[in-house]
Scaffold this motif. Structure first.
Motif, mmCIF file in Angstrom:
data_model
loop_
_atom_site.group_PDB
_atom_site.id
_atom_site.type_symbol
_atom_site.label_atom_id
_atom_site.label_comp_id
_atom_site.label_asym_id
_atom_site.label_seq_id
_atom_site.Cartn_x
_atom_site.Cartn_y
_atom_site.Cartn_z
ATOM 1 N N LEU A 158 0.824 -1.199 0.000
ATOM 2 C CA LEU A 158 0.000 0.000 0.000
ATOM 3 C C LEU A 158 0.868 1.262 0.000
ATOM 4 O O LEU A 158 1.625 1.496 0.946
ATOM 5 C CB LEU A 158 -0.837 -0.059 1.283
ATOM 6 C CG LEU A 158 -1.921 0.959 1.424
ATOM 7 C CD1 LEU A 158 -3.047 0.532 0.489
ATOM 8 C CD2 LEU A 158 -2.412 0.952 2.852
ATOM 9 N N ILE B 179 1.157 5.469 -0.109
ATOM 10 C CA ILE B 179 0.314 6.578 0.313
ATOM 11 C C ILE B 179 0.584 7.804 -0.534
ATOM 12 O O ILE B 179 1.677 8.357 -0.517
ATOM 13 C CB ILE B 179 0.506 6.847 1.809
ATOM 14 C CG1 ILE B 179 -0.137 5.682 2.555
ATOM 15 C CG2 ILE B 179 -0.147 8.158 2.232
ATOM 16 C CD1 ILE B 179 0.448 5.385 3.850
ATOM 17 N N ASN B 180 -0.426 8.207 -1.304
ATOM 18 C CA ASN B 180 -0.283 9.348 -2.190
ATOM 19 C C ASN B 180 -1.300 10.442 -1.913
ATOM 20 O O ASN B 180 -1.190 11.530 -2.446
ATOM 21 C CB ASN B 180 -0.397 8.895 -3.655
ATOM 22 C CG ASN B 180 0.733 7.934 -4.024
ATOM 23 O OD1 ASN B 180 1.900 8.252 -3.863
ATOM 24 N ND2 ASN B 180 0.382 6.744 -4.460
ATOM 25 N N ASP C 176 -5.681 7.768 0.971
ATOM 26 C CA ASP C 176 -4.778 6.626 1.150
ATOM 27 C C ASP C 176 -4.294 6.568 2.597
ATOM 28 O O ASP C 176 -4.156 5.494 3.184
ATOM 29 C CB ASP C 176 -3.524 6.763 0.267
ATOM 30 C CG ASP C 176 -3.821 6.627 -1.227
ATOM 31 O OD1 ASP C 176 -4.901 6.118 -1.572
ATOM 32 O OD2 ASP C 176 -2.951 7.024 -2.026
#
Ligand code: UD1
Ligand code: CA
Length: 446
Positions: free
Chosen positions: A221, A223-224, A228
């Motif tokens: 995963l 995170i952007n 997110d």
């Protein structure tokens, strides 16, 4: 073979819409860069390098706080992930071993996964995952076990976009292989960037082997955006709740219990609904943490009872069987074994001795506007309700205060301090006053 870690953290993360660098946003009370450093530790790296850029000063400060041995190198212009890794070339010039690349915005890569990656046989190995929604991820083009190349979504053909095996960004190769291939990168792609993802294809063209190790999507995963980040927090909390319960704690309402990355919860601890564990909390076996309590940097002794509605701030140290009740705040204070602070009190910069009893509404006046001062309360002391302890001050063992006392000097062992105005009784005055007031109200007609 020894390992060097390179963590990429120079990007600005524009989709976060934040003044804070992306990798300083937190999940489970720890910055994203902190999570990346923590996962990287599983490889026992001989050298760790963080590539900083946007918000470099703040990111470097956080890295120094968490892992002082880490080397930070700056990427002054963000020309792509390949260019970012190239910034570590000098810091690794004399390094004989394997280089593992992690992304600072990908916090959940597990120890097992990193070990599998670093022991894989190919000259260069990429960590891949089956994406439920491959969207913008780079696609892994494979043939049997071999990795042919990575194609970024922006550069992919419709056929390639249909591939669901995606690039996590994590990659491992010997130092010479990694930097020889990076030297060959160009910017002939849709983004005009030096893509790290071109490295496996270049390695194959040079007659080297490239392979893939896979892991569950939950680990990769990235995170952007704020969405997110919230999703990652949810993933983290779900895992932390499961760990606490597997370890023998009762969570009465797991969905409302919030943990930090380093929370330690013993066996047979019972946690009520809506409890928040900030960073640095350790709860020993059999303690009872009741609803709506908030704890940070606190040690709760075995069998202690906390809350409901208690606030334990940094430096709270509760002995075995201590009791902290509702609307009580404890900061930088030891509450020794069996001591009780049951109602509506503030105890800060203090020591409360064994089995002492602190009455409702007690306040340690620890701050004079400039400096903090300590309060010492002896074992077995009894503090009457609504006592103000003006620090620095000491109450001896088995001493007492009368309710409403403002304590401004030390109380010897076994002594009682009384400091309040005496009351005066006026016979019949209460009834008389009521008659006068009622008559006034009747006259006004309201
Ligand atoms: C990257 C990969 C993509 C992969 C995805 C996984 C490339 C070209 N693409 O895309 O294949 O599926 O990650 O999440 O590598 N960074 C720098 N300097 C730069 C550019 C980036 O330090 O010049 C850092 C960023 O801060 C971030 C990481 O590298 O931590 C990844 O960069 P990002 O722009 O988020 O790459 P993606 O587009 O997500
Ligand atoms: Ca990313």
């Amino acid at each position: 073979m020894q390992t060097a870690l390179v963590i990429l953290a120079a990007g600005m993360g524009s989709r976060m819409k934040s003044k804070r660098p992306k990798v300083l946003h937190e999940v489970g009370g720890l910055s994203l860069i902190g999570h990346a450093l923590h996962s990287g530790k599983a490889l026992k790296p001989a050298r760790a390098i963080v590539v900083t850029g946007h918000g470099a000063d703040a990111v470097e400060k956080e890295v120094a706080r968490l892992a002082p041995d880490t080397i930070c190198v700056r990427q002054s212009e963000q020309l792509g992930t390949g260019h970012a890794v190239d910034q570590a070339r000098e810091a690794l010039a004399d390094f004989d071993g394997q280089v593992v690349i992690l992304y600072g915005d990908t916090p959940f890569i597990s120890e097992d996964t990193l070990r599998a990656l670093s022991t894989a046989p190919a000259d260069i190995t990429v960590l891949g995952f089956e994406a439920a929604d491959p969207a913008r991820y780079g696609r892994l083009l494979t043939e049997g076990d071999a990795l042919l190349e990575i194609v970024e979504a922006k550069d992919a053909t419709p056929d390639q976009l249909a591939i669901t095996l995606c690039n996590s960004g994590v990659m491992a190769a010997r130092r010479d292989v990694m930097f020889d291939m990076i030297a060959k990168l160009d910017t002939n792609n849709a983004s005009g960037e030096y893509y790290l993802t071109d490295v496996p294809g270049l390695a194959r063209a040079a007659g080297l082997s490239a392979g893939v190790v896979t892991c569950p999507e939950a680990e990769t995963l990235g995170i952007n955006s704020r969405a997110d980040l919230a999703f990652a927090e949810g993933v983290f909390q779900t895992a932390a709740r499961s760990r606490a319960m597997a370890g023998g704690a009762t969570l009465q309402d797991p969905a409302s219990t919030y943990f930090s990355f380093d929370t330690v919860i013993g066996q047979d601890v019972v946690v009520g609904p809506h409890v928040v564990f900030g960073p640095g909390v350790k709860v020993e076996d059999g303690a009872d943490i009741r609803a709506f309590s908030h704890l940070e940097a606190t040690h709760v002794g075995a069998g202690a009872q906390v809350g409901p509605y208690a606030r334990l701030r940094p430096g709270a140290e509760l002995g075995a069987g201590a009791r902290i009740g509702n609307f009580v705040e404890i900061k930088n204070a030891t509450i020794a074994q069996g001591a009780k602070v049951n109602h509506l009190s503030y105890v800060g910069d203090a020591h409360v001795g064994e089995a002492a009893n602190i009455g409702a509404g007690t306040i340690t006046c620890n701050y004079d506007g400039v400096m903090k001062h300590r309060t010492e309360i002896g074992a077995g002391a009894f503090v009457g309700s609504n006592t103000l302890l003006v620090a620095p001050v000491k109450m001896g063992a088995e001493s007492m205060t009368a309710s409403g006392t403002v304590v401004t000097k030390d109380i010897p062992d076994g002594a009682m301090a009384i400091g309040r105005a005496d009351t005066v009784n006026k016979p019949g005055f209460a009834r008389k006053l009521m008659q006068i007031l009622r008559a006034k109200k009747a006259k006004r007609g309201s």
